[in-house]
Motif scaffolding. Structure first.
Motif, PDB file in Angstrom:
ATOM      1  N   ILE A 163       7.382 -10.599  47.802  1.00 43.83           N
ATOM      2  CA  ILE A 163       7.045 -10.594  49.231  1.00 43.83           C
ATOM      3  C   ILE A 163       7.097  -9.157  49.756  1.00 43.83           C
ATOM      4  O   ILE A 163       6.165  -8.687  50.421  1.00 43.83           O
ATOM      5  N   VAL A 164       8.175  -8.447  49.416  1.00 48.68           N
ATOM      6  CA  VAL A 164       8.321  -7.052  49.843  1.00 48.68           C
ATOM      7  C   VAL A 164       7.218  -6.209  49.200  1.00 48.68           C
ATOM      8  O   VAL A 164       6.606  -5.370  49.857  1.00 48.68           O
ATOM      9  N   ALA A 165       6.952  -6.437  47.918  1.00 43.76           N
ATOM     10  CA  ALA A 165       5.929  -5.667  47.208  1.00 43.76           C
ATOM     11  C   ALA A 165       4.559  -5.849  47.855  1.00 43.76           C
ATOM     12  O   ALA A 165       3.825  -4.876  48.046  1.00 43.76           O
ATOM     13  N   SER A 166       4.226  -7.081  48.206  1.00 48.33           N
ATOM     14  CA  SER A 166       2.912  -7.309  48.822  1.00 48.33           C
ATOM     15  C   SER A 166       2.853  -6.754  50.235  1.00 48.33           C
ATOM     16  O   SER A 166       1.807  -6.278  50.672  1.00 48.33           O
ATOM     17  N   MET A 167       3.970  -6.771  50.951  1.00 46.98           N
ATOM     18  CA  MET A 167       3.999  -6.215  52.313  1.00 46.98           C
ATOM     19  C   MET A 167       3.707  -4.714  52.314  1.00 46.98           C
ATOM     20  O   MET A 167       3.087  -4.202  53.237  1.00 46.98           O
ATOM     21  N   TYR A 168       4.154  -4.029  51.278  1.00 46.22           N
ATOM     22  CA  TYR A 168       4.026  -2.575  51.238  1.00 46.22           C
ATOM     23  C   TYR A 168       2.989  -2.083  50.232  1.00 46.22           C
ATOM     24  O   TYR A 168       2.916  -0.895  49.943  1.00 46.22           O
ATOM     25  N   GLY A 169       2.194  -2.978  49.701  1.00 47.03           N
ATOM     26  CA  GLY A 169       1.064  -2.576  48.862  1.00 47.03           C
ATOM     27  C   GLY A 169       1.421  -2.131  47.457  1.00 47.03           C
ATOM     28  O   GLY A 169       0.638  -1.410  46.831  1.00 47.03           O
ATOM     29  N   PHE A 170       2.559  -2.531  46.936  1.00 42.52           N
ATOM     30  CA  PHE A 170       2.886  -2.218  45.547  1.00 42.52           C
ATOM     31  C   PHE A 170       2.021  -3.104  44.651  1.00 42.52           C
ATOM     32  O   PHE A 170       2.004  -4.324  44.824  1.00 42.52           O
ATOM     33  N   THR A 171       1.305  -2.512  43.728  1.00 42.22           N
ATOM     34  CA  THR A 171       0.429  -3.274  42.838  1.00 42.22           C
ATOM     35  C   THR A 171       0.813  -3.035  41.391  1.00 42.22           C
ATOM     36  O   THR A 171       1.458  -2.030  41.059  1.00 42.22           O
ATOM     37  N   SER A 172       0.383  -3.939  40.547  1.00 39.39           N
ATOM     38  CA  SER A 172       0.676  -3.839  39.112  1.00 39.39           C
ATOM     39  C   SER A 172       0.078  -2.573  38.532  1.00 39.39           C
ATOM     40  O   SER A 172      -0.957  -2.103  38.979  1.00 39.39           O
ATOM     41  N   ARG A 173       0.719  -2.053  37.515  1.00 39.82           N
ATOM     42  CA  ARG A 173       0.235  -0.879  36.792  1.00 39.82           C
ATOM     43  C   ARG A 173      -0.343  -1.331  35.462  1.00 39.82           C
ATOM     44  O   ARG A 173       0.046  -2.361  34.907  1.00 39.82           O
ATOM     45  N   SER A 174      -1.237  -0.541  34.921  1.00 35.25           N
ATOM     46  CA  SER A 174      -1.865  -0.852  33.636  1.00 35.25           C
ATOM     47  C   SER A 174      -1.015  -0.315  32.483  1.00 35.25           C
ATOM     48  O   SER A 174      -0.456   0.774  32.572  1.00 35.25           O
ATOM     49  N   PHE A 175      -0.976  -1.090  31.423  1.00 43.44           N
ATOM     50  CA  PHE A 175      -0.329  -0.618  30.206  1.00 43.44           C
ATOM     51  C   PHE A 175      -1.246   0.389  29.524  1.00 43.44           C
ATOM     52  O   PHE A 175      -2.455   0.358  29.697  1.00 43.44           O
ATOM     53  N   PHE A 176      -0.669   1.282  28.732  1.00 41.70           N
ATOM     54  CA  PHE A 176      -1.435   2.272  27.993  1.00 41.70           C
ATOM     55  C   PHE A 176      -1.424   1.844  26.534  1.00 41.70           C
ATOM     56  O   PHE A 176      -0.511   2.138  25.788  1.00 41.70           O
ATOM     57  N   GLU A 177      -2.455   1.109  26.184  1.00 39.76           N
ATOM     58  CA  GLU A 177      -2.558   0.610  24.820  1.00 39.76           C
ATOM     59  C   GLU A 177      -3.479   1.502  24.018  1.00 39.76           C
ATOM     60  O   GLU A 177      -4.468   2.013  24.536  1.00 39.76           O
ATOM     61  N   ALA A 178      -3.152   1.665  22.758  1.00 39.89           N
ATOM     62  CA  ALA A 178      -4.007   2.453  21.876  1.00 39.89           C
ATOM     63  C   ALA A 178      -5.346   1.749  21.741  1.00 39.89           C
ATOM     64  O   ALA A 178      -5.442   0.527  21.834  1.00 39.89           O
ATOM     65  N   ASP A 179      -6.371   2.535  21.529  1.00 43.74           N
ATOM     66  CA  ASP A 179      -7.716   1.988  21.327  1.00 43.74           C
ATOM     67  C   ASP A 179      -7.694   1.106  20.087  1.00 43.74           C
ATOM     68  O   ASP A 179      -7.274   1.528  19.020  1.00 43.74           O
ATOM     69  N   LYS A 180      -8.116  -0.118  20.251  1.00 41.75           N
ATOM     70  CA  LYS A 180      -8.099  -1.070  19.132  1.00 41.75           C
ATOM     71  C   LYS A 180      -8.988  -0.603  17.987  1.00 41.75           C
ATOM     72  O   LYS A 180      -8.749  -0.916  16.847  1.00 41.75           O
ATOM     73  N   GLY A 181     -10.013   0.194  18.291  1.00 38.49           N
ATOM     74  CA  GLY A 181     -10.924   0.674  17.261  1.00 38.49           C
ATOM     75  C   GLY A 181     -10.494   1.995  16.648  1.00 38.49           C
ATOM     76  O   GLY A 181     -11.086   2.463  15.680  1.00 38.49           O
ATOM     77  N   ALA A 182      -9.451   2.610  17.196  1.00 44.52           N
ATOM     78  CA  ALA A 182      -9.033   3.913  16.686  1.00 44.52           C
ATOM     79  C   ALA A 182      -8.415   3.760  15.307  1.00 44.52           C
ATOM     80  O   ALA A 182      -7.741   2.790  15.005  1.00 44.52           O
ATOM     81  N   GLU A 183      -8.643   4.755  14.516  1.00 46.56           N
ATOM     82  CA  GLU A 183      -8.121   4.739  13.151  1.00 46.56           C
ATOM     83  C   GLU A 183      -6.849   5.539  13.037  1.00 46.56           C
ATOM     84  O   GLU A 183      -6.303   5.673  11.953  1.00 46.56           O
ATOM     85  N   VAL A 184      -6.366   6.110  14.136  1.00 48.79           N
ATOM     86  CA  VAL A 184      -5.188   6.945  14.085  1.00 48.79           C
ATOM     87  C   VAL A 184      -3.950   6.058  14.083  1.00 48.79           C
ATOM     88  O   VAL A 184      -3.789   5.186  14.904  1.00 48.79           O
ATOM     89  N   ALA A 185      -3.071   6.320  13.139  1.00 47.56           N
ATOM     90  CA  ALA A 185      -1.776   5.669  13.112  1.00 47.56           C
ATOM     91  C   ALA A 185      -0.805   6.582  13.833  1.00 47.56           C
ATOM     92  O   ALA A 185      -1.082   7.769  14.007  1.00 47.56           O
ATOM     93  N   PRO A 186       0.354   6.079  14.253  1.00 46.72           N
ATOM     94  CA  PRO A 186       1.296   6.944  14.936  1.00 46.72           C
ATOM     95  C   PRO A 186       1.690   8.157  14.106  1.00 46.72           C
ATOM     96  O   PRO A 186       2.001   9.189  14.631  1.00 46.72           O
ATOM     97  N   LYS A 187       1.677   8.042  12.792  1.00 48.10           N
ATOM     98  CA  LYS A 187       2.017   9.170  11.944  1.00 48.10           C
ATOM     99  C   LYS A 187       0.788   9.596  11.166  1.00 48.10           C
ATOM    100  O   LYS A 187       0.136   8.801  10.526  1.00 48.10           O
ATOM    101  N   VAL A 188       0.492  10.895  11.226  1.00 50.25           N
ATOM    102  CA  VAL A 188      -0.646  11.463  10.511  1.00 50.25           C
ATOM    103  C   VAL A 188      -0.074  12.385   9.466  1.00 50.25           C
ATOM    104  O   VAL A 188       0.584  13.372   9.804  1.00 50.25           O
ATOM    105  N   LYS A 189      -0.264  12.093   8.201  1.00 52.11           N
ATOM    106  CA  LYS A 189       0.322  12.902   7.148  1.00 52.11           C
ATOM    107  C   LYS A 189      -0.623  13.014   5.972  1.00 52.11           C
ATOM    108  O   LYS A 189      -1.216  12.041   5.561  1.00 52.11           O
ATOM    109  N   PHE A 190      -0.757  14.231   5.456  1.00 51.32           N
ATOM    110  CA  PHE A 190      -1.583  14.483   4.282  1.00 51.32           C
ATOM    111  C   PHE A 190      -0.721  15.141   3.227  1.00 51.32           C
ATOM    112  O   PHE A 190       0.220  15.851   3.519  1.00 51.32           O
ATOM    113  N   THR A 191      -1.106  14.932   1.998  1.00 48.62           N
ATOM    114  CA  THR A 191      -0.397  15.600   0.910  1.00 48.62           C
ATOM    115  C   THR A 191      -1.370  16.321   0.019  1.00 48.62           C
ATOM    116  O   THR A 191      -2.542  16.111   0.053  1.00 48.62           O
TER     117      THR A 191
END
Length: 191
Positions: A163-191
């Motif tokens: 109720i308070v959130a709607s009274m003052y215009g607080f809105t949901s925020r978007s999550f920051f998800e990795a691109d589902k098509g990206a090939e990058v893993a959290p760790k990039v390592k070459f040998t």
């Protein structure tokens, strides 16, 4: 009890109820503001790590360019996406540019596999090590950001805080998800 005492009791009860309601309202409002500030602060950390990565890209591109000139399209794409990151003005634009950089860097690093002499170059190895560390930091900060977004979104959707959130215009925020098509893993390592 006379009418004067009854009136004082009723007025006292009204004041106590008003104080309790006001206290609840302020506590709820301040909690939502604190959660929103936490999301914004964590987004600044995500942005900082992506900026660090964007700052590494020109050096990486120049190093790879010397060895893999025929990969011009990939190098130009990485550079273009880095510029999009720098020019993005909203959080959503930065998220989209970051996803594009994830994918472009993945393609660039796959190309590197075809150049063994590049993989043994000291400059490239140093840049690759910095990029690996930065990618790990990005993953951690993005996870923390999403945790803060989840906490904030939960807070503004729960009754009676919604109720308070709607009274003052607080809105949901978007999550920051990795691109589902990206090939990058959290760790990039070459040998």
């Amino acid at each position: 009890m006379n009418s004067k005492n009854t009136l004082l009791v009723v007025l006292g009860a009204i004041v106590v109820i008003a104080l309790l309601f006001g206290g609840w309202f302020l506590f709820t409002y301040n909690g939502i503001v604190a959660a929103q500030e936490s999301v914004d602060g964590q987004w600044a950390q995500v942005e900082s790590q992506y900026q660090r990565r964007a700052d590494l890209i020109p050096n990486l591109v120049e190093t790879v360019k010397g060895f893999a000139a025929q990969e011009k399209d990939i190098l130009e794409n990485v550079t273009r996406l880095r510029s999009q990151w720098s020019e993005a003005s909203t959080q959503e634009e930065k998220m989209e540019a970051a996803r594009g950089m994830d994918s472009a860097l993945a393609r660039l690093l796959v190309v590197v596999e075809n150049y063994p002499q590049l993989r043994s170059n000291e400059n490239f190895l140093a840049l690759q090590s910095q990029l690996e560390g930065t990618e790990n930091r990005v993953a951690v900060e993005r996870m923390r950001y999403n945790d803060r977004v989840r906490e904030y979104n939960t807070r503004i959707k729960q009754m009676p805080a919604s109720i308070v959130a709607s009274m003052y215009g607080f809105t949901s925020r978007s999550f920051f998800e990795a691109d589902k098509g990206a090939e990058v893993a959290p760790k990039v390592k070459f040998t």
